[in-house]
Design a protein around this motif. Structure first.
Motif, mmCIF file in Angstrom:
data_model
loop_
_atom_site.group_PDB
_atom_site.id
_atom_site.type_symbol
_atom_site.label_atom_id
_atom_site.label_comp_id
_atom_site.label_asym_id
_atom_site.label_seq_id
_atom_site.Cartn_x
_atom_site.Cartn_y
_atom_site.Cartn_z
ATOM 1 N N ARG A 252 0.829 -1.210 0.000
ATOM 2 C CA ARG A 252 0.000 0.000 0.000
ATOM 3 C C ARG A 252 0.859 1.254 0.000
ATOM 4 N NH1 ARG A 252 -4.500 1.563 4.661
ATOM 5 N NH2 ARG A 252 -5.134 3.556 3.749
ATOM 6 N N ALA A 253 1.930 1.237 0.795
ATOM 7 C CA ALA A 253 2.824 2.398 0.821
ATOM 8 C C ALA A 253 3.470 2.606 -0.549
ATOM 9 C CB ALA A 253 3.887 2.211 1.894
ATOM 10 N N GLU A 256 0.855 4.019 -2.894
ATOM 11 C CA GLU A 256 0.624 5.435 -2.594
ATOM 12 C C GLU A 256 1.749 6.302 -3.139
ATOM 13 O OE1 GLU A 256 0.129 5.703 1.579
ATOM 14 O OE2 GLU A 256 -1.948 4.930 1.589
ATOM 15 N N VAL A 259 1.243 6.542 -6.854
ATOM 16 C CA VAL A 259 0.158 7.479 -7.172
ATOM 17 C C VAL A 259 0.632 8.923 -7.031
ATOM 18 C CG1 VAL A 259 -2.098 8.303 -6.417
ATOM 19 C CG2 VAL A 259 -1.668 5.852 -6.617
ATOM 20 N N GLU A 260 1.415 9.169 -5.963
ATOM 21 C CA GLU A 260 1.944 10.523 -5.782
ATOM 22 C C GLU A 260 2.852 10.915 -6.941
ATOM 23 O OE1 GLU A 260 1.271 12.776 -3.597
ATOM 24 O OE2 GLU A 260 -0.150 11.554 -2.458
#
Length: 326
Positions: A252-253, A256, A259-260
């Motif tokens: 998940r990290a 994320e 995505v950033e």
């Protein structure tokens, strides 16, 4: 008849002030006394406020020194052990009963023994510390890899005070284990074992009451150890689920972060498009200005050509006309 004598004028005595002056002096003394009393009260209030602030700062320093609160990391450490390795109950900084993890998550061997001893040593170190007014927290780091019994360990303690002393509940676990679960385990131990510890510590080996005892009877130790072993087994029953959860958190990290990066890339592309539009508009404006400047130069050339041609024609035609007329 005797003539009446006129009353003699009143002569003021030296050093005596008129009544008005006496009233004024009373008022001045009263106002001076009020001002002095107000200043004294303000000074005492400032001193009391200063003493209170100093006491508050000293209390804050003491609370920070004893580790009054637990500051949990944002997420568990994936490179650290993910199990509870030691739980114990102490009375007035003396260990009463404890239990270790039967399976520390490694194959049987020296690595498992090293990690188990580290858990036990950290728990005993926490027991020997002074009991704070709240949660206590302790770390231990080993540079060796996790497969060799290394990794970061953590230990928390919850002291419960009564009139006779302090009973503390200690939990030592790996830094990969969630801190809220460790705190929940510590609080559950306090709720489950509080009455039992009070009952077992209040009796001697022959069953007589002894409120100053710091050790339980063998039968009481066995009952307390059974509860601790059951609780530590229950806490470590979700070890595989915790590993999967940690992996999910890592993925998940990473997602994320991706995505950033994509959002940043989109923002940069939008900025580049805006700059391209601005350059296109500037190019059109430059082209228009260039065309107008070119026309202006052509018009000037035409004007100068007509003017020069007119002057040449006039300079040639006028002498010819004069000669013809002569």
């Amino acid at each position: 008849a005797r003539a009446r004598r006129a009353p003699a004028p009143a002569v003021e005595k030296k050093g005596s002030a008129p009544a008005v002056e006496k009233k004024g002096s009373y008022r001045e003394r009263a106002s001076t006394f009020a001002r002095s009393a107000s200043a004294s009260a303000s000074r005492r209030a400032s001193e009391a406020s200063k003493a209170a602030s100093e006491a508050s700062a000293a209390a804050s320093r003491r609370a920070s020194e004893v580790g009054k609160s637990i500051t949990a990391p944002p997420k568990p450490d994936p490179n650290a052990p993910t199990r509870v390795g030691f739980i114990g109950v102490s009375r007035d900084r003396k260990l009463v009963v404890w239990a270790r993890d039967a399976d520390v998550g490694l194959d049987a061997g020296p690595e498992a023994a090293v990690l188990s001893e580290r858990f036990a040593a950290l728990g005993r170190k926490m027991v020997a510390r002074a009991d704070p007014p709240g949660w206590d927290d302790l770390y231990e780091t080993d540079a060796r890899p996790r497969g060799e019994g290394g990794g970061k360990l953590r230990c928390i303690k919850l002291p419960v005070c009564d009139l006779a002393g302090t009973t503390s509940y200690v939990v030592a676990f790996g830094a990969g284990y969630p801190v809220p679960k460790a705190q929940s385990l510590c609080e559950r131990l306090a709720l489950l074992l509080g009455p039992m510890v009070e009952c077992e510590l209040g009796r001697d080996a022959d069953g007589a009451r002894n409120t100053s005892a710091h050790a339980a009877t063998p039968e009481g130790c066995r009952r307390l150890r059974d509860v601790l072993e059951r609780e530590i087994a229950h806490a470590n029953s979700s070890d595989q689920l915790q590993k999967v959860s940690n992996q999910v958190e890592e993925v998940r990290a990473i997602m994320e972060a991706n995505v950033e990066v994509m959002l940043d890339r989109g923002e940069r592309l939008e900025a580049i498009e805006d700059k391209a539009d601005q350059l296109s508009k500037a190019t059109l404006m430059f082209r228009k200005q260039a065309r107008s400047l070119k026309r202006w130069h052509l018009m000037n050339q035409v004007k100068w050509g007509v003017a020069v041609g007119t002057m040449v024609t006039a300079s040639v035609a006028i002498p010819i006309a004069i000669l013809a007329a002569a």
